[in-house]
Design a protein around this motif. Structure first.
Motif, PDB file in Angstrom:
ATOM      1  N   LYS A 167     -69.780  -4.023   9.088  1.00  0.00           N
ATOM      2  CA  LYS A 167     -68.778  -3.619  10.084  1.00  0.00           C
ATOM      3  C   LYS A 167     -69.084  -4.232  11.447  1.00  0.00           C
ATOM      4  O   LYS A 167     -68.178  -4.730  12.138  1.00  0.00           O
ATOM      5  CB  LYS A 167     -68.722  -2.094  10.178  1.00  0.00           C
ATOM      6  CG  LYS A 167     -67.609  -1.588  11.078  1.00  0.00           C
ATOM      7  CD  LYS A 167     -67.492  -0.071  11.009  1.00  0.00           C
ATOM      8  CE  LYS A 167     -66.320   0.425  11.863  1.00  0.00           C
ATOM      9  NZ  LYS A 167     -66.185   1.897  11.790  1.00  0.00           N
TER      10      LYS A 167
ATOM     11  N   LEU B 253     -66.605  -6.821  13.529  1.00  0.00           N
ATOM     12  CA  LEU B 253     -66.149  -6.500  14.884  1.00  0.00           C
ATOM     13  C   LEU B 253     -66.616  -7.526  15.906  1.00  0.00           C
ATOM     14  O   LEU B 253     -66.054  -7.608  17.007  1.00  0.00           O
ATOM     15  CB  LEU B 253     -66.624  -5.109  15.279  1.00  0.00           C
ATOM     16  CG  LEU B 253     -65.981  -3.938  14.517  1.00  0.00           C
ATOM     17  CD1 LEU B 253     -66.639  -2.613  14.895  1.00  0.00           C
ATOM     18  CD2 LEU B 253     -64.477  -3.877  14.788  1.00  0.00           C
TER      19      LEU B 253
ATOM     20  N   GLU C  90     -58.525   2.017  11.207  1.00  0.00           N
ATOM     21  CA  GLU C  90     -59.377   2.156  12.399  1.00  0.00           C
ATOM     22  C   GLU C  90     -60.064   0.835  12.721  1.00  0.00           C
ATOM     23  O   GLU C  90     -60.159   0.429  13.886  1.00  0.00           O
ATOM     24  CB  GLU C  90     -60.427   3.248  12.158  1.00  0.00           C
ATOM     25  CG  GLU C  90     -61.369   3.483  13.323  1.00  0.00           C
ATOM     26  CD  GLU C  90     -62.442   4.509  12.981  1.00  0.00           C
ATOM     27  OE1 GLU C  90     -63.601   4.092  12.730  1.00  0.00           O
ATOM     28  OE2 GLU C  90     -62.116   5.703  12.929  1.00  0.00           O
ATOM     29  N   LEU C  91     -60.556   0.149  11.689  1.00  0.00           N
ATOM     30  CA  LEU C  91     -61.183  -1.155  11.880  1.00  0.00           C
ATOM     31  C   LEU C  91     -60.194  -2.144  12.491  1.00  0.00           C
ATOM     32  O   LEU C  91     -60.526  -2.882  13.419  1.00  0.00           O
ATOM     33  CB  LEU C  91     -61.700  -1.696  10.543  1.00  0.00           C
ATOM     34  CG  LEU C  91     -62.346  -3.080  10.559  1.00  0.00           C
ATOM     35  CD1 LEU C  91     -63.681  -3.034  11.289  1.00  0.00           C
ATOM     36  CD2 LEU C  91     -62.535  -3.607   9.129  1.00  0.00           C
TER      37      LEU C  91
ATOM     38  N   SER D 254     -59.734  -1.895  16.132  1.00  0.00           N
ATOM     39  CA  SER D 254     -60.921  -2.233  16.904  1.00  0.00           C
ATOM     40  C   SER D 254     -61.189  -3.724  17.008  1.00  0.00           C
ATOM     41  O   SER D 254     -62.098  -4.150  17.730  1.00  0.00           O
ATOM     42  CB  SER D 254     -62.166  -1.561  16.290  1.00  0.00           C
ATOM     43  OG  SER D 254     -61.984  -0.172  16.179  1.00  0.00           O
ATOM     44  N   LEU D 255     -60.435  -4.567  16.312  1.00  0.00           N
ATOM     45  CA  LEU D 255     -60.711  -5.994  16.301  1.00  0.00           C
ATOM     46  C   LEU D 255     -60.467  -6.631  17.664  1.00  0.00           C
ATOM     47  O   LEU D 255     -59.525  -6.275  18.384  1.00  0.00           O
ATOM     48  CB  LEU D 255     -59.836  -6.700  15.248  1.00  0.00           C
ATOM     49  CG  LEU D 255     -60.008  -6.234  13.802  1.00  0.00           C
ATOM     50  CD1 LEU D 255     -59.097  -7.048  12.889  1.00  0.00           C
ATOM     51  CD2 LEU D 255     -61.458  -6.366  13.348  1.00  0.00           C
TER      52      LEU D 255
ATOM     53  N   PHE E 136     -64.868   2.113   4.340  1.00  0.00           N
ATOM     54  CA  PHE E 136     -64.270   1.720   5.622  1.00  0.00           C
ATOM     55  C   PHE E 136     -62.939   2.430   5.850  1.00  0.00           C
ATOM     56  O   PHE E 136     -62.134   2.570   4.933  1.00  0.00           O
ATOM     57  CB  PHE E 136     -63.987   0.214   5.644  1.00  0.00           C
ATOM     58  CG  PHE E 136     -65.175  -0.632   6.049  1.00  0.00           C
ATOM     59  CD1 PHE E 136     -66.448  -0.115   6.095  1.00  0.00           C
ATOM     60  CD2 PHE E 136     -64.989  -1.955   6.378  1.00  0.00           C
ATOM     61  CE1 PHE E 136     -67.526  -0.898   6.449  1.00  0.00           C
ATOM     62  CE2 PHE E 136     -66.056  -2.761   6.737  1.00  0.00           C
ATOM     63  CZ  PHE E 136     -67.325  -2.229   6.768  1.00  0.00           C
ATOM     64  N   ASP E 137     -62.708   2.822   7.077  1.00  0.00           N
ATOM     65  CA  ASP E 137     -61.376   3.239   7.518  1.00  0.00           C
ATOM     66  C   ASP E 137     -60.699   1.971   8.016  1.00  0.00           C
ATOM     67  O   ASP E 137     -60.884   1.556   9.163  1.00  0.00           O
ATOM     68  CB  ASP E 137     -61.489   4.287   8.628  1.00  0.00           C
ATOM     69  CG  ASP E 137     -60.134   4.830   9.060  1.00  0.00           C
ATOM     70  OD1 ASP E 137     -59.149   4.065   9.000  1.00  0.00           O
ATOM     71  OD2 ASP E 137     -60.065   5.995   9.479  1.00  0.00           O
ATOM     72  N   LEU E 138     -59.939   1.314   7.155  1.00  0.00           N
ATOM     73  CA  LEU E 138     -59.381   0.004   7.504  1.00  0.00           C
ATOM     74  C   LEU E 138     -58.403   0.052   8.677  1.00  0.00           C
ATOM     75  O   LEU E 138     -58.430  -0.832   9.536  1.00  0.00           O
ATOM     76  CB  LEU E 138     -58.730  -0.630   6.282  1.00  0.00           C
ATOM     77  CG  LEU E 138     -59.705  -1.114   5.192  1.00  0.00           C
ATOM     78  CD1 LEU E 138     -58.946  -1.820   4.081  1.00  0.00           C
ATOM     79  CD2 LEU E 138     -60.772  -2.029   5.758  1.00  0.00           C
TER      80      LEU E 138
END
Length: 450
Positions: free
Chosen positions: A415, A419, A443-444, A447-448, A439-441
């Motif tokens: 992760k 990021l 949420e990911l 955050s990118l 993973f909480d995709l």
């Protein structure tokens, strides 16, 4: 009818249990563990076992049949009791055939694309309010369950995979359906734990062709050389129809079918071939090419098949079910072709028995070459659960023939790396038949860095 399901929590098993309950059958079931969404779905219909575990007292001579799931073992106490009492025991594919033997059966087989082709056919039939039964391997928008069986529907659309039917029936599922219309989307070696050689695996498709009802129809991908050879030497008394990629063009990230320039919500050569297979099946069901194109324009894809998590002018984030070498390569190629002006970060989680087998791993050679950032993740727990020796980064880079490939076996480190990348004019593709290490995709995706 009184039917008991041993291992009712399985994906197909719990959906079949619900379908038969809706049909008016008396359904009971058991399992040692049931996960979501099966747990909530069974509970909604009053089919969730009161207690987890196996109990031979659930089995009595009052039962008309037992349906045995692949998750159960051959020494299961309920199975042994059913055998002792002489109760008829079915695998779920056997029972699907029992429910559809008086219908026209369409069976979608092949190493890849089965769920998408089946989903496309269901979408088109639903669009025109056709009456049909079905068995599909994913949850689809507009369909409450993955299985429907009724008395009156004249046709059943069945996704037929090549894995084993039950612990006591070692035949591949798709051999049991006896198709009137069959599809083979292509052959790419999989299930190495059951079919240890490529020849063992391909022979299952030869046998499948021989299960097609006499004067039936086989629709097959003629772009697959090995499949072409198998079909050409088959002496089955059936009609054979080959297909390839339909005429199309891509403009501004949208794929159009030609010549009418029908805009599609899907993309990629593999999806276009899937579309052609579905179109040919629908022709067999008396749906014209023009009507098919009208309906397929609103098809958004099967769940977890290039599913969009987020999208903006610079970055799209996708999740995809791809896990085998052929699926991995096709999915990466599709995203790169659709967005030629964007870079691609592609991450694959390997966790199936085949993909964690060192001898099979070399089948992935070159599969991620078109990705600008290629990443392989394997949760160390996957090796532990399967009692297999872990891979090193060098093992993976050598097998994939890609020295620039990044390898992670720790989800936190993966992760952090994802990021750390810049996603300006870059897409992210997360691929796995598992859960991406929890993973909480969405949420990911938020955050990118752009």
């Amino acid at each position: 009818m009184r039917i008991h399901f041993i291992a009712i929590g399985g994906s197909a098993m719990h959906n079949l249990a619900i379908a038969l309950h809706k049909k008016g059958y008396q359904i009971t079931g058991s399992d040692d563990v049931i996960f979501e969404p099966a747990k909530s779905r069974l509970d909604k219909y009053g089919l969730l076992p009161a207690e987890m575990g196996w109990d031979e007292n659930r089995i009595s001579s009052n039962l008309d049949a037992v349906i045995l799931g692949m998750h159960a073992r051959i020494d299961n106490s309920e199975l042994l009791k059913a055998q002792e009492l002489g109760i008829t025991i079915y695998s779920y594919p056997e029972y699907i055939y029992e429910q559809s033997k008086n219908k026209l059966r369409v069976v979608i087989g092949g190493s890849h694309g089965k769920t998408t082709i089946t989903s496309m056919i269901l979408h088109v039939l639903n669009y025109y309010n056709r009456d049909f039964d079905y068995l599909v391997g994913a949850q689809l928008a507009g369909f409450e369950t993955m299985v429907k069986v009724t008395e009156n529907a004249p046709v059943m659309i069945i996704e037929g995979d090549e894995y084993l039917s039950s612990p006591i029936d070692r035949r591949p599922k798709f051999h049991l359906y006896k198709a009137n219309v069959a599809v083979i989307s292509g052959i790419a070696w999989d299930h190495i734990n059951v079919f240890p050689t490529y020849a063992d695996y391909t022979s299952q498709f030869e046998k499948f062709i021989n299960t097609i009802e006499e004067a039936g129809t086989l629709i097959y991908c003629e772009a697959d050389a090995d499949l072409n050879e198998i079909v050409s030497r088959s002496e089955a008394n059936i009609n054979k129809i080959g297909y390839g990629i339909p005429a199309h063009e891509i403009e501004n990230g949208i794929t159009y079918l030609l010549p009418e320039k029908t805009a599609l919500k899907i993309f990629g050569d593999h999806n276009l071939m899937n579309l052609n297979a579905a179109k040919l099946v629908c022709e067999q069901l008396n749906i014209s090419t023009a009507d098919f194109d009208t309906a397929i324009a609103s098809f958004t894809g099967a769940a977890k098949r290039l599913e969009v998590i987020s999208a903006n002018d610079s970055t799209n984030v996708y999740k995809d079910f791809a896990h085998s070498p052929s699926k991995l390569k096709a999915t990466i190629d599709a995203v790169k072709a659709q967005f030629a002006d964007r870079k691609l970060v592609a991450c694959i989680e390997l966790h199936t028995f085949s993909s964690l087998n060192k001898d099979f791993l070399k089948e992935y050679a070159g599969a991620m070459d078109k990705a600008d950032h290629a990443i392989v993740f394997i949760d160390l727990k996957s090796f532990e659960q399967k009692r297999m020796k872990p891979f090193s980064e060098e093992d993976v880079q050598e097998a994939f023939s890609n020295p620039k490939l990044k390898f992670f076996n720790d989800a936190v480190q993966l992760k952090a790396y994802l990021l750390s990348l810049n996603y300006q004019h870059t897409n992210l593709l997360m691929m796995s038949s598992g859960n991406y290490a929890g993973f909480d995709l969405p949420e990911l995706a938020v955050s990118l860095k752009n």
